[in-house]
Design an enzyme around this catalytic site. Sequence first.
Site, PDB file in Angstrom:
ATOM      1  N   ARG A 186       0.855  -1.207   0.000  1.00 28.85           N
ATOM      2  CA  ARG A 186       0.000   0.000   0.000  1.00 28.85           C
ATOM      3  C   ARG A 186       0.888   1.253   0.000  1.00 28.85           C
ATOM      4  O   ARG A 186       0.902   2.028   0.954  1.00 28.85           O
ATOM      5  CB  ARG A 186      -0.929  -0.002   1.210  1.00 28.85           C
ATOM      6  CG  ARG A 186      -1.733  -1.276   1.420  1.00 28.85           C
ATOM      7  CD  ARG A 186      -2.703  -1.594   0.319  1.00 28.85           C
ATOM      8  NE  ARG A 186      -3.911  -0.822   0.276  1.00 28.85           N
ATOM      9  CZ  ARG A 186      -5.006  -1.046   0.995  1.00 28.85           C
ATOM     10  NH1 ARG A 186      -5.044  -2.031   1.855  1.00 28.85           N
ATOM     11  NH2 ARG A 186      -6.089  -0.300   0.838  1.00 28.85           N
ATOM     12  N   GLN A 200      -0.936   3.440  -5.575  1.00 27.73           N
ATOM     13  CA  GLN A 200      -2.311   3.921  -5.400  1.00 27.73           C
ATOM     14  C   GLN A 200      -3.188   3.740  -6.631  1.00 27.73           C
ATOM     15  O   GLN A 200      -4.348   3.369  -6.520  1.00 27.73           O
ATOM     16  CB  GLN A 200      -2.308   5.387  -4.962  1.00 27.73           C
ATOM     17  CG  GLN A 200      -2.195   5.500  -3.455  1.00 27.73           C
ATOM     18  CD  GLN A 200      -2.102   6.923  -2.955  1.00 27.73           C
ATOM     19  OE1 GLN A 200      -2.144   7.862  -3.747  1.00 27.73           O
ATOM     20  NE2 GLN A 200      -1.954   7.084  -1.669  1.00 27.73           N
ATOM     21  N   ASP A 233      -4.456   0.154  -6.794  1.00 30.16           N
ATOM     22  CA  ASP A 233      -4.889  -0.417  -5.526  1.00 30.16           C
ATOM     23  C   ASP A 233      -6.365  -0.827  -5.591  1.00 30.16           C
ATOM     24  O   ASP A 233      -7.266  -0.033  -5.332  1.00 30.16           O
ATOM     25  CB  ASP A 233      -4.641   0.633  -4.432  1.00 30.16           C
ATOM     26  CG  ASP A 233      -4.820   0.078  -3.044  1.00 30.16           C
ATOM     27  OD1 ASP A 233      -5.554  -0.912  -2.890  1.00 30.16           O
ATOM     28  OD2 ASP A 233      -4.229   0.633  -2.115  1.00 30.16           O
ATOM     29  N   SER A 290      -8.529  -0.415  -2.402  1.00 31.57           N
ATOM     30  CA  SER A 290      -9.060   0.930  -2.153  1.00 31.57           C
ATOM     31  C   SER A 290     -10.223   1.243  -3.078  1.00 31.57           C
ATOM     32  O   SER A 290     -11.261   1.741  -2.631  1.00 31.57           O
ATOM     33  CB  SER A 290      -7.974   1.987  -2.354  1.00 31.57           C
ATOM     34  OG  SER A 290      -7.007   1.855  -1.369  1.00 31.57           O
ATOM     35  N   TYR A 349      -1.437  -1.288   8.067  1.00 31.26           N
ATOM     36  CA  TYR A 349      -2.542  -2.149   8.477  1.00 31.26           C
ATOM     37  C   TYR A 349      -2.634  -2.245   9.990  1.00 31.26           C
ATOM     38  O   TYR A 349      -1.674  -1.973  10.706  1.00 31.26           O
ATOM     39  CB  TYR A 349      -2.345  -3.559   7.911  1.00 31.26           C
ATOM     40  CG  TYR A 349      -2.664  -3.642   6.464  1.00 31.26           C
ATOM     41  CD1 TYR A 349      -3.985  -3.566   6.031  1.00 31.26           C
ATOM     42  CD2 TYR A 349      -1.672  -3.787   5.518  1.00 31.26           C
ATOM     43  CE1 TYR A 349      -4.287  -3.643   4.690  1.00 31.26           C
ATOM     44  CE2 TYR A 349      -1.969  -3.865   4.175  1.00 31.26           C
ATOM     45  CZ  TYR A 349      -3.275  -3.797   3.767  1.00 31.26           C
ATOM     46  OH  TYR A 349      -3.575  -3.879   2.447  1.00 31.26           O
TER      47      TYR A 349
HETATM   48  P1  NAD Z   1      -8.608  -2.724   6.295  1.00 26.14           P
HETATM   49  O1  NAD Z   1      -9.743  -3.036   5.383  1.00 26.14           O
HETATM   50  O2  NAD Z   1      -7.494  -3.697   6.416  1.00 26.14           O
HETATM   51  O3  NAD Z   1      -9.190  -2.451   7.788  1.00 26.14           O
HETATM   52  C1  NAD Z   1     -10.213  -1.491   7.996  1.00 26.14           C
HETATM   53  C2  NAD Z   1      -9.924  -0.680   9.240  1.00 26.14           C
HETATM   54  O4  NAD Z   1     -10.189  -1.465  10.405  1.00 26.14           O
HETATM   55  C3  NAD Z   1      -8.484  -0.189   9.375  1.00 26.14           C
HETATM   56  O5  NAD Z   1      -8.472   1.213   9.478  1.00 26.14           O
HETATM   57  C4  NAD Z   1      -8.008  -0.861  10.662  1.00 26.14           C
HETATM   58  O6  NAD Z   1      -7.094  -0.055  11.394  1.00 26.14           O
HETATM   59  C5  NAD Z   1      -9.300  -1.062  11.422  1.00 26.14           C
HETATM   60  N1  NAD Z   1      -9.222  -2.072  12.487  1.00 26.14           N
HETATM   61  C6  NAD Z   1      -8.582  -3.262  12.466  1.00 26.14           C
HETATM   62  N2  NAD Z   1      -8.729  -3.891  13.654  1.00 26.14           N
HETATM   63  C7  NAD Z   1      -9.508  -3.076  14.439  1.00 26.14           C
HETATM   64  C8  NAD Z   1     -10.011  -3.172  15.758  1.00 26.14           C
HETATM   65  N3  NAD Z   1      -9.738  -4.220  16.544  1.00 26.14           N
HETATM   66  N4  NAD Z   1     -10.771  -2.153  16.215  1.00 26.14           N
HETATM   67  C9  NAD Z   1     -11.048  -1.074  15.450  1.00 26.14           C
HETATM   68  N5  NAD Z   1     -10.576  -0.927  14.191  1.00 26.14           N
HETATM   69  C10 NAD Z   1      -9.810  -1.910  13.693  1.00 26.14           C
HETATM   70  O7  NAD Z   1      -8.010  -1.290   5.963  1.00 26.14           O
HETATM   71  P2  NAD Z   1      -7.788  -0.562   4.559  1.00 26.14           P
HETATM   72  O8  NAD Z   1      -8.916   0.320   4.278  1.00 26.14           O
HETATM   73  O9  NAD Z   1      -7.442  -1.571   3.526  1.00 26.14           O
HETATM   74  O10 NAD Z   1      -6.515   0.344   4.886  1.00 26.14           O
HETATM   75  C11 NAD Z   1      -5.351  -0.241   5.449  1.00 26.14           C
HETATM   76  C12 NAD Z   1      -4.197   0.741   5.463  1.00 26.14           C
HETATM   77  O11 NAD Z   1      -3.678   0.970   4.168  1.00 26.14           O
HETATM   78  C13 NAD Z   1      -4.548   2.118   5.995  1.00 26.14           C
HETATM   79  O12 NAD Z   1      -3.444   2.585   6.750  1.00 26.14           O
HETATM   80  C14 NAD Z   1      -4.686   2.959   4.790  1.00 26.14           C
HETATM   81  O13 NAD Z   1      -4.459   4.336   5.047  1.00 26.14           O
HETATM   82  C15 NAD Z   1      -3.590   2.370   3.949  1.00 26.14           C
HETATM   83  N6  NAD Z   1      -3.813   2.616   2.520  1.00 26.14           N
HETATM   84  C16 NAD Z   1      -2.741   2.907   1.730  1.00 26.14           C
HETATM   85  C17 NAD Z   1      -2.931   3.104   0.362  1.00 26.14           C
HETATM   86  C18 NAD Z   1      -1.785   3.399  -0.546  1.00 26.14           C
HETATM   87  O14 NAD Z   1      -0.964   4.226  -0.205  1.00 26.14           O
HETATM   88  N7  NAD Z   1      -1.694   2.721  -1.697  1.00 26.14           N
HETATM   89  C19 NAD Z   1      -4.185   3.020  -0.173  1.00 26.14           C
HETATM   90  C20 NAD Z   1      -5.257   2.726   0.668  1.00 26.14           C
HETATM   91  C21 NAD Z   1      -5.053   2.483   2.020  1.00 26.14           C
END
Ligand code: NAD
Length: 370
Positions: A118, A123, A126, A129, A224
């Site tokens: 990520r 991006q 992705d 996302s 994550y």
């Molecule tokens: P995900 O689908 O893996 O999880 C969803 C959310 O649930 C996350 O925010 C996580 O912190 C939260 N979570 C997990 N366990 C939990 C708990 N016990 N209680 C409460 N919340 C909890 O997440 P995602 O949407 O795929 O995003 C994962 C990461 O990747 C984030 O840091 C996001 O900013 C990052 N990201 C990076 C890029 C990129 O740069 N290419 C793009 C998208 C997301």
Amino acid sequence: MTIGVLKEPASEARVSILPEAVVALLKAGHQVWIEKDAGRLAFASDEQYEKAGAILLNREKIWEAECILGIQLPENLPVQNLNNKILIGVYQPLYNKLLMQEWASAGLTSFSLDMLPRTTRAQSMDVLSSQANIAGYKAVLLASATYPRYFPLFMTAAGSITPAKVLILGAGVAGLQAIATAKRLGAVVEVFDTRPAVKEEVKSLGAKFIEVEGAADASQAGGYAVEQSDDFKARQQQKIAESIAKADIVITTAQIPGKAAPVLVQTEMLDAMRAGSVIIDLAAATGGNTSMTQNNATINYKGITIIGNSNLAATLPSDASKLYGKNVQQFLGLLTGEGAVLKLNWEDDLVKGACITHGGEILHERVKSI
Ligand code: NAD
């Protein structure tokens, strides 16, 4: 490169590329073969693909392409005849290691786009996302259509309506879009996440971030979430219980890659919710965030509707396919050099990071280690 596009399994309405992406791929120098009827459920007809320059073929012929595109794990994959073929999709390899081993032994080179690092450079490709964004939006619409009351505040001559209280567990891509959508509909929104980094984003969307001190450090986990200590879990449960007793709608999105989703909503918490409340569990496919969630099912527990669906993106198949296709198109750009010829650069962290099997073995370190 010849690119073959599969028709997805019956339960999936999306298609990996739409006719507009065919035009771009042909322009880049590829040939595109589409399995007949592949885009029907995403409102892309065979005629539109043909008009865009694709060749329509039966499934048996699609396997002859150099690179085979899809979304879900392909059905009836003739593994033994696919030596050296490239397969691109979303295969959840951390949950499907045995199958990945089979693919490796058969000489398949597979890329699973859900394993892309990520990073900023990733991006545009992705898929997690682009699809989670749709899921977060649709989760709120589904909740509002199921909820037997209004979302916004109304003051009318016939009386006042208080706004719905929405609780969102997990503020990743889906959760953030759910916040924005629920706010647009006029709800009051509260949010939990274990990553303190999202606090400012949550607040900037107009929601209240409920903090629980002492979450495990996730800074080394590529952004994550990681598993939490028992002490943290107990304190988090207490805070969630307080919020949930007041909530009308709960959208849960909490996931930990490669692990079962944390059960954040226990049965006692459900017992405290009022009848007519709605829960949409986007983590259903990995076990769900509530004790009652059933994957791909809607259940009624004491008047509370619990919808377990991790594939809500497929309910907006047209836009979901458009964005997925754009992601794939960008990724294909990394796999090919001059004249759209396959050229795998193993120095590229995105090529390496998304590759699951190659050269007869599982290449991906995390998949290998589980
Ligand atoms: P995900 O689908 O893996 O999880 C969803 C959310 O649930 C996350 O925010 C996580 O912190 C939260 N979570 C997990 N366990 C939990 C708990 N016990 N209680 C409460 N919340 C909890 O997440 P995602 O949407 O795929 O995003 C994962 C990461 O990747 C984030 O840091 C996001 O900013 C990052 N990201 C990076 C890029 C990129 O740069 N290419 C793009 C998208 C997301």
